[in-house]
Design a protein around this motif. Sequence first.
Motif, PDB file in Angstrom:
ATOM      1  N   ARG A   1       0.831  -1.202   0.000  1.00 20.62           N
ATOM      2  CA  ARG A   1       0.000   0.000   0.000  1.00 20.62           C
ATOM      3  C   ARG A   1       0.870   1.258   0.000  1.00 20.62           C
ATOM      4  O   ARG A   1       1.842   1.325   0.743  1.00 20.62           O
ATOM      5  CB  ARG A   1      -0.876   0.019   1.247  1.00 20.62           C
ATOM      6  N   ILE A   2       0.460   2.226  -0.824  1.00 23.81           N
ATOM      7  CA  ILE A   2       1.174   3.487  -0.916  1.00 23.81           C
ATOM      8  C   ILE A   2       0.184   4.637  -0.763  1.00 23.81           C
ATOM      9  O   ILE A   2      -0.853   4.654  -1.415  1.00 23.81           O
ATOM     10  CB  ILE A   2       1.921   3.627  -2.262  1.00 23.81           C
ATOM     11  N   CYS A   3       0.532   5.590   0.098  1.00 20.98           N
ATOM     12  CA  CYS A   3      -0.210   6.850   0.206  1.00 20.98           C
ATOM     13  C   CYS A   3       0.500   7.873  -0.660  1.00 20.98           C
ATOM     14  O   CYS A   3       1.703   8.099  -0.500  1.00 20.98           O
ATOM     15  CB  CYS A   3      -0.226   7.356   1.645  1.00 20.98           C
TER      16      CYS A   3
ATOM     17  N   VAL B   1      -3.431   1.955  -3.705  1.00 18.96           N
ATOM     18  CA  VAL B   1      -3.027   3.345  -3.579  1.00 18.96           C
ATOM     19  C   VAL B   1      -4.171   4.182  -3.006  1.00 18.96           C
ATOM     20  O   VAL B   1      -5.318   4.030  -3.400  1.00 18.96           O
ATOM     21  CB  VAL B   1      -2.603   3.924  -4.948  1.00 18.96           C
ATOM     22  N   LYS B   2      -3.815   5.054  -2.081  1.00 24.91           N
ATOM     23  CA  LYS B   2      -4.754   6.042  -1.538  1.00 24.91           C
ATOM     24  C   LYS B   2      -4.178   7.402  -1.881  1.00 24.91           C
ATOM     25  O   LYS B   2      -2.996   7.662  -1.646  1.00 24.91           O
ATOM     26  CB  LYS B   2      -4.888   5.867  -0.029  1.00 24.91           C
TER      27      LYS B   2
ATOM     28  N   ASP C   1       2.472   1.122   3.334  1.00 24.77           N
ATOM     29  CA  ASP C   1       3.836   0.618   3.429  1.00 24.77           C
ATOM     30  C   ASP C   1       4.848   1.685   3.035  1.00 24.77           C
ATOM     31  O   ASP C   1       6.048   1.526   3.268  1.00 24.77           O
ATOM     32  CB  ASP C   1       4.007  -0.601   2.509  1.00 24.77           C
ATOM     33  N   LEU C   2       4.356   2.769   2.392  1.00 26.36           N
ATOM     34  CA  LEU C   2       5.227   3.837   1.927  1.00 26.36           C
ATOM     35  C   LEU C   2       4.398   5.099   1.749  1.00 26.36           C
ATOM     36  O   LEU C   2       3.233   5.026   1.353  1.00 26.36           O
ATOM     37  CB  LEU C   2       5.870   3.452   0.595  1.00 26.36           C
TER      38      LEU C   2
ATOM     39  N   MET D   1       8.706   4.093   8.575  1.00 29.53           N
ATOM     40  CA  MET D   1       8.117   3.889   7.249  1.00 29.53           C
ATOM     41  C   MET D   1       8.923   4.630   6.191  1.00 29.53           C
ATOM     42  O   MET D   1       9.362   5.751   6.427  1.00 29.53           O
ATOM     43  CB  MET D   1       6.673   4.396   7.218  1.00 29.53           C
ATOM     44  N   PRO D   2       9.094   4.019   5.040  1.00 34.09           N
ATOM     45  CA  PRO D   2       9.781   4.721   3.958  1.00 34.09           C
ATOM     46  C   PRO D   2       8.961   5.917   3.473  1.00 34.09           C
ATOM     47  O   PRO D   2       7.745   5.819   3.315  1.00 34.09           O
ATOM     48  CB  PRO D   2       9.915   3.683   2.849  1.00 34.09           C
ATOM     49  N   ILE D   3       9.657   7.017   3.262  1.00 33.93           N
ATOM     50  CA  ILE D   3       9.046   8.217   2.695  1.00 33.93           C
ATOM     51  C   ILE D   3       9.875   8.625   1.492  1.00 33.93           C
ATOM     52  O   ILE D   3      11.100   8.759   1.573  1.00 33.93           O
ATOM     53  CB  ILE D   3       9.003   9.375   3.712  1.00 33.93           C
ATOM     54  N   VAL D   4       9.184   8.822   0.377  1.00 34.11           N
ATOM     55  CA  VAL D   4       9.827   9.287  -0.847  1.00 34.11           C
ATOM     56  C   VAL D   4       9.232  10.649  -1.180  1.00 34.11           C
ATOM     57  O   VAL D   4       8.014  10.798  -1.250  1.00 34.11           O
ATOM     58  CB  VAL D   4       9.622   8.297  -2.009  1.00 34.11           C
ATOM     59  N   MET D   5      10.092  11.632  -1.357  1.00 34.22           N
ATOM     60  CA  MET D   5       9.668  12.986  -1.688  1.00 34.22           C
ATOM     61  C   MET D   5       9.755  13.194  -3.201  1.00 34.22           C
ATOM     62  O   MET D   5      10.630  12.629  -3.855  1.00 34.22           O
ATOM     63  CB  MET D   5      10.570  14.010  -0.994  1.00 34.22           C
TER      64      MET D   5
END
Length: 119
Positions: free
Chosen positions: A4-6, A29-30, A48-49, A77-81
């Motif tokens: 799951r990815i926000c 995806v949300k 999950d990210l 939690m992994p965060i990608v900018m």
Amino acid sequence: MDKRICVLEDNEDIREIIGFILEDEHYKVKYFKNIQEFRKGALDFHADLFLLDVMLPDGNGLDLCCELKKLKETANMPIVMMSANFSDTEMRSKCHADDYIHKPFDINDFVIRLNAQIH
């Protein structure tokens, strides 16, 4: 179980493109278009990210990244900018995200980088 990815992105066209890419990769995806929406629904999604845009209509994704890294529930939690306007150096000095993607992005590189964070 699907990963799951926000996604926090204010630009509807970019949200749509990201949605096509991630759903094609079998992610659940949300989507959120601003920080206020994100704060109301992101944690309940059990992602999950987090994929966060930097420049948003109601705040800054870098500040949100810092907040998430301080919360016990999301600290690991992994965060990608994502940003078209900030350099890696600028983002690294303001936020301890796990990765940074510049817009416009290469689709294959985008997928590889997200997969690396949650697989």
